[in-house]
Design a protein around this motif. Structure first.
Motif, mmCIF file in Angstrom:
data_model
loop_
_atom_site.group_PDB
_atom_site.id
_atom_site.type_symbol
_atom_site.label_atom_id
_atom_site.label_comp_id
_atom_site.label_asym_id
_atom_site.label_seq_id
_atom_site.Cartn_x
_atom_site.Cartn_y
_atom_site.Cartn_z
ATOM 1 N N ALA A 1 -18.786 -37.669 41.993
ATOM 2 C CA ALA A 1 -19.019 -36.825 43.154
ATOM 3 C C ALA A 1 -19.425 -35.774 42.310
ATOM 4 C CB ALA A 1 -16.844 -35.958 43.008
ATOM 5 N N ALA A 2 -20.426 -34.931 41.265
ATOM 6 C CA ALA A 2 -20.486 -34.193 40.980
ATOM 7 C C ALA A 2 -22.433 -34.706 40.950
ATOM 8 C CB ALA A 2 -20.046 -33.883 39.831
ATOM 9 N N GLY A 3 -22.634 -36.421 41.459
ATOM 10 C CA GLY A 3 -23.461 -36.355 42.092
ATOM 11 C C GLY A 3 -24.302 -36.927 40.162
ATOM 12 N N VAL A 4 -23.224 -37.718 38.623
ATOM 13 C CA VAL A 4 -23.513 -37.368 37.989
ATOM 14 C C VAL A 4 -24.056 -39.159 37.602
ATOM 15 C CG1 VAL A 4 -23.126 -38.211 35.564
ATOM 16 C CG2 VAL A 4 -22.506 -36.307 37.164
ATOM 17 N N GLU B 1 0.301 -28.617 37.487
ATOM 18 C CA GLU B 1 1.476 -29.955 37.411
ATOM 19 C C GLU B 1 0.997 -31.316 37.928
ATOM 20 O OE1 GLU B 1 4.551 -32.446 38.673
ATOM 21 O OE2 GLU B 1 3.293 -31.577 40.050
ATOM 22 N N PRO B 2 1.002 -31.821 36.987
ATOM 23 C CA PRO B 2 0.470 -34.014 37.806
ATOM 24 C C PRO B 2 0.218 -34.137 38.256
ATOM 25 C CG PRO B 2 1.202 -33.803 35.142
ATOM 26 C CD PRO B 2 2.008 -32.587 36.205
ATOM 27 N N LEU B 3 1.336 -33.919 39.370
ATOM 28 C CA LEU B 3 1.176 -35.111 40.364
ATOM 29 C C LEU B 3 0.656 -34.466 41.670
ATOM 30 C CD1 LEU B 3 4.269 -36.560 40.302
ATOM 31 C CD2 LEU B 3 2.990 -37.633 40.253
ATOM 32 N N GLN B 4 0.895 -32.934 41.333
ATOM 33 C CA GLN B 4 0.316 -31.753 42.128
ATOM 34 C C GLN B 4 -1.267 -32.076 42.148
ATOM 35 O OE1 GLN B 4 2.377 -27.735 42.462
ATOM 36 N NE2 GLN B 4 0.744 -27.061 43.109
ATOM 37 N N LEU B 5 -1.449 -31.413 41.442
ATOM 38 C CA LEU B 5 -3.022 -31.031 40.936
ATOM 39 C C LEU B 5 -3.570 -32.533 41.477
ATOM 40 C CD1 LEU B 5 -4.694 -29.904 39.162
ATOM 41 C CD2 LEU B 5 -4.135 -30.999 37.600
ATOM 42 N N LEU B 6 -3.142 -34.152 40.886
ATOM 43 C CA LEU B 6 -3.552 -35.677 41.210
ATOM 44 C C LEU B 6 -3.890 -35.087 42.935
ATOM 45 C CD1 LEU B 6 -1.114 -37.668 39.245
ATOM 46 C CD2 LEU B 6 -3.961 -37.762 39.142
ATOM 47 N N ALA B 7 -2.772 -34.788 43.444
ATOM 48 C CA ALA B 7 -2.589 -34.289 44.760
ATOM 49 C C ALA B 7 -4.525 -33.551 45.384
ATOM 50 C CB ALA B 7 -1.824 -34.023 45.710
ATOM 51 N N ARG C 1 -7.058 -36.063 45.003
ATOM 52 C CA ARG C 1 -6.942 -36.953 45.071
ATOM 53 C C ARG C 1 -7.940 -36.197 46.797
ATOM 54 N NH1 ARG C 1 -2.286 -39.653 46.867
ATOM 55 N NH2 ARG C 1 -2.619 -41.256 45.358
ATOM 56 N N GLU C 2 -7.416 -35.550 47.175
ATOM 57 C CA GLU C 2 -8.719 -34.533 48.769
ATOM 58 C C GLU C 2 -9.918 -34.683 47.789
ATOM 59 O OE1 GLU C 2 -7.471 -30.955 50.256
ATOM 60 O OE2 GLU C 2 -5.620 -31.929 50.951
ATOM 61 N N ALA C 3 -10.004 -33.654 46.629
ATOM 62 C CA ALA C 3 -11.605 -33.364 46.281
ATOM 63 C C ALA C 3 -12.654 -34.694 45.896
ATOM 64 C CB ALA C 3 -11.102 -32.931 44.751
ATOM 65 N N LEU C 4 -11.386 -35.517 45.595
ATOM 66 C CA LEU C 4 -12.450 -37.022 45.232
ATOM 67 C C LEU C 4 -12.039 -37.898 46.339
ATOM 68 C CD1 LEU C 4 -11.510 -37.177 42.064
ATOM 69 C CD2 LEU C 4 -13.796 -36.432 42.482
ATOM 70 N N ALA C 5 -12.016 -37.852 48.015
ATOM 71 C CA ALA C 5 -11.598 -38.413 49.225
ATOM 72 C C ALA C 5 -12.849 -39.522 49.180
ATOM 73 C CB ALA C 5 -11.731 -37.958 50.522
ATOM 74 N N GLY C 6 -13.132 -40.777 48.820
ATOM 75 C CA GLY C 6 -14.225 -41.776 49.410
ATOM 76 C C GLY C 6 -14.703 -41.310 48.239
ATOM 77 N N ALA D 1 -7.412 -44.765 40.778
ATOM 78 C CA ALA D 1 -6.931 -44.091 39.382
ATOM 79 C C ALA D 1 -5.834 -42.819 39.198
ATOM 80 C CB ALA D 1 -8.513 -43.429 38.336
ATOM 81 N N ILE D 2 -6.607 -42.714 40.763
ATOM 82 C CA ILE D 2 -5.593 -41.622 41.113
ATOM 83 C C ILE D 2 -4.174 -42.172 41.333
ATOM 84 C CG2 ILE D 2 -4.554 -40.007 42.372
ATOM 85 C CD1 ILE D 2 -7.798 -39.126 42.998
ATOM 86 N N ALA D 3 -3.477 -43.353 41.831
ATOM 87 C CA ALA D 3 -3.077 -44.236 42.032
ATOM 88 C C ALA D 3 -1.959 -44.483 40.604
ATOM 89 C CB ALA D 3 -2.931 -45.153 42.983
ATOM 90 N N ASP D 4 -2.526 -45.447 39.890
ATOM 91 C CA ASP D 4 -1.582 -45.437 38.335
ATOM 92 C C ASP D 4 -1.670 -44.085 37.493
ATOM 93 O OD1 ASP D 4 -3.321 -47.499 38.307
ATOM 94 O OD2 ASP D 4 -5.051 -47.590 36.966
ATOM 95 N N LEU D 5 -2.177 -43.130 37.768
ATOM 96 C CA LEU D 5 -2.510 -41.742 36.976
ATOM 97 C C LEU D 5 -0.551 -41.327 37.705
ATOM 98 C CD1 LEU D 5 -5.016 -39.612 36.606
ATOM 99 C CD2 LEU D 5 -3.228 -40.991 34.629
ATOM 100 N N GLU D 6 -0.527 -41.414 39.238
ATOM 101 C CA GLU D 6 1.071 -41.216 40.093
ATOM 102 C C GLU D 6 1.999 -41.956 39.142
ATOM 103 O OE1 GLU D 6 -1.049 -38.658 44.446
ATOM 104 O OE2 GLU D 6 -0.237 -40.611 43.861
ATOM 105 N N GLN D 7 1.700 -43.269 39.934
ATOM 106 C CA GLN D 7 3.057 -44.235 38.410
ATOM 107 C C GLN D 7 3.412 -43.728 37.574
ATOM 108 O OE1 GLN D 7 3.113 -48.034 39.646
ATOM 109 N NE2 GLN D 7 1.185 -47.984 40.803
#
Lengths: 445, 445
Positions: free
Chosen positions: A179-182, A231-237, A240-245, A252-258
């Motif tokens: 996302a940061a272009g690395v 809060e983890p779940l809120q941060l993950l949400a 998800r927006e910031a990293l869409a696509g 990875a986000i789905a793993d962490l949410e579970q």
């Protein structure tokens, strides 16, 4: 004796970074190991042990820069061998070798020493014990959550007051980089630098990242993303927006949410864990969620961690088997426990010292057997010729709380003296009631 | 995973003479170690541990011909080091180094692996565990008797039906040699040959002794003396007469008399020990009574032994400190226990498998925590997506006796199914009574 007295005196010393564990230390170590074992087994994890020595090629496959820290040599048969460097690589080898004997998912624990030729410093040794619990054969985040829960339970069980388990994800870090272009080839440099954020600060990380080839803007963007808190779940949400696509981010986000959703069900209090993307962890073999337990009060730092390593078993087996696990470092934990007196333990093993006279040797040995059969731990004096005073002094010096004194006249009357070695209180007790009397004295302390 | 798949497959193998201990073996090993530890501690023996690696000069002082069996190498710092060869030499070093911290007599146990580059054969390995109990700082035969008693208790506690502890005395053997006219410089050859009586018979011993320089008559006389059999105290009385005036005989006989007089008081049955002067034991450092436990049914031979070594601590300390002890070989003992099913143990750690559905993940994790808090060892399934049938099959394959099945409709009704995985019997149980129901099923088996 004659065979010894002739030679030169041998110098009694231990190697740098190695230690003897004297009884008082061992009693505490065994207590802590017992608590960990109990927790591992309550989770259905099974014990495993592997050789201290392995073929060097087993150990060195992916350790990378750690290779020079290995104790390695050529054995008498000309084989290149090395002392076990961790308990994870041997586990991967075991699964590959015994795949037909092991039902997967295989949950195992392993409590054993490992050896690393590191520069010894405070709390860091060349021989140290790891307490590992791993699950091989499950790709489910439920498995990651269970090993995190075990880590939390273990640290709570020994009474560590303040600790937090930081949870991150290798693939999510990679996505943040994207996302940061690395570019992908800088991903490893990225992990390494971010992992040092605690030590070198944001400026230091920026310096390292730009030196590695990132632009100032890329470095700033990465830092902004990994240092978000909440809060983890809120941060993950939000992520998800910031990293869409971005490739890999959603999985990875789905793993962490579970993981974060199920941790409370495992009984882990929310204050015990956090989503912290500045955690990358050094070893090359991690492939998914990674975690690390940090003791915050006292500030001793990391006492354990680990993560998912889905490629390691495959390195031996040829086909991939997913795996995840955690490792607790016994030495650091013991440091915390000792400094804070978390587990008050006796200085010695014996409950009672049995003290007697040259004429009561056999009855004393017999009485000791009787008391042992009643569950007491009895230190039978071996110095009846020395006098009762000396024998009591020795028992007291050893830290034994109670003594039984068996003299011949009292023996004839069917009794013995019981003495509280701390208060000095003493009284005659019929032999049949001796075990109870000793226990009363111990409980009173 | 990507970081692994590139390289060549690493061959999964262990070194010759080394082994993995898979869970079923480890459960048995831990059980036996626990029993030994309990007995050692009931005798007031304290735990000790020492490094796996030592300076080579520590290890090699008196091992003599064993030196070539040591795992030795030069470490990265240029030090000559070796893997621990036994637990006795490290104990002597510890006492010399920590003499101010240890109150003597010091009774310690040490259960740990040692390494010897021997030719592997059935029941003999290059890495194997010893279970040692020693007393340092007592010259009293009472100390010898206590370690003999511990050896007997340990073997009885794991149910070995037929064993006998053979007891001898190095100084008495020497006196027997004197009495037969054997010059002192042939004493070592004498021990070595007599020790082989079991293997090579009286003719073989005679051949070796005459080859070493004894006359036929001397050899015959020695053989006559060492092969005398009888009730220990009576035999000792006979030997006192036969050896009247021979240097050292009286003191050695008095030692043995004290040991044999006090053993019954320690609760050791007379059938468990014998005076057997054909026992010499190999190691150079023994100086007094020596003993060896032999399992006679099944005929596996020696499972442990040791004796008095009054010179070994002095080799490090410069002043002599008496010491005696015993060592049990875990591998041989396990061989007996396994072959005869002496300690029936479960194949797995878990009491119950918790099986569930994708929609009951969190309640299942929570129920697992509740059952663990009630003391059950719970294997939480990690495969809810797999269907209950598959999950039950896996639990059964692992050897778990009981399963709890948590479905969403039953969960709403506040209950779950409990299934006996051996009989197939199954019924619904309210969640609050689940732990009790599981225990009932386990007990019924």
């Amino acid at each position: 004796m004659s065979s010894q007295s002739g030679g030169a005196k041998r110098q009694a010393r231990v190697l740098k970074g190695f230690r003897d564990y004297l009884p008082e230390q061992m009693i505490l170590r065994q207590r802590i190991i017992g608590i960990f074992r109990d927790i591992f087994e309550r989770h259905g994890f099974e014990p495993l042990d592997t050789p201290a020595l392995e073929y060097l090629e087993i150990l060195t496959g992916k350790a990378g820069e750690n290779e020079k820290l290995m104790y390695r040599f050529e054995d008498a048969g000309g084989r290149e061998v090395g002392l076990r460097y961790d308990l994870t690589v041997p586990l991967a080898r075991v699964v590959a070798m015994h795949q037909n004997d092991l039902a997967l998912p295989f949950k195992r624990y392993h409590i054993a020493p490992v050896w690393r030729a590191e520069n010894p410093q405070r709390g860091r040794f060349r021989e140290f014990w790891q307490c590992d619990a791993d699950i091989v054969g499950s790709a489910s985040p439920l498995a990651d959550a269970e090993v995190i829960a075990i880590m939390a339970e273990a640290l709570e069980a020994i009474g560590i007051p303040e600790f937090v388990i930081r949870i991150s994800h290798r693939r999510l870090l990679e996505s943040l980089g994207h996302a940061a272009g690395v570019p992908p080839e800088l991903a490893t440099a990225l992990y390494r630098s971010i992992d040092k954020l605690d030590k070198i600060g944001p400026e230091g990380v920026t310096r390292e990242l730009t030196a590695a080839g990132l632009s100032e803007k890329q470095a700033a963007k990465v830092l902004e993303l990994v240092t978000r808190r909440g809060e983890p779940l809120q941060l993950l949400a939000e992520l998800r927006e910031a990293l869409a696509g971005i490739e890999g981010a959603e999985a990875a986000i789905a793993d962490l949410e579970q993981i974060f959703r199920v941790l409370p069900a495992f009984g882990v209090a929310p204050k015990r864990y956090t989503l912290d993307l500045t955690l990358a962890r050094g070893l090359d073999y991690y492939t998914g969620p990674v975690f690390e337990a940090t003791v915050t009060e006292p500030k001793v730092g990391s006492v354990g961690g680990a993560g998912r390593y889905d490629g390691l078993v495959g390195a031996f087996l040829g086909r991939s088997i997913p795996a995840t696990g955690m490792s607790l470092g016994l030495e650091r934990i013991i440091e915390v426990v000792r400094e804070h007196g978390l587990l008050p333990i006796p200085a010695t093993v014996a409950d009672v010292a049995l003290v007697f006279f040259p004429e009561t040797v056999a009855p004393a040995a017999q009485l000791a057997s009787t008391l042992r059969a009643e569950g007491l731990r009895v230190d039978l004096s071996l110095q009846p010729h020395r006098g009762v005073g000396d024998q009591l002094k020795l028992a007291d010096r050893k830290g034994i709380p109670v003594a039984v004194i068996l003299g011949s006249s009292e023996l004839e009357a069917g009794s013995a003296q019981v003495k509280d070695l701390r208060s000095g209180e003493q009284c005659g007790v019929p032999l049949a009631e001796l075990a109870t009397a000793v226990r009363d004295y111990i409980d009173r302390a």
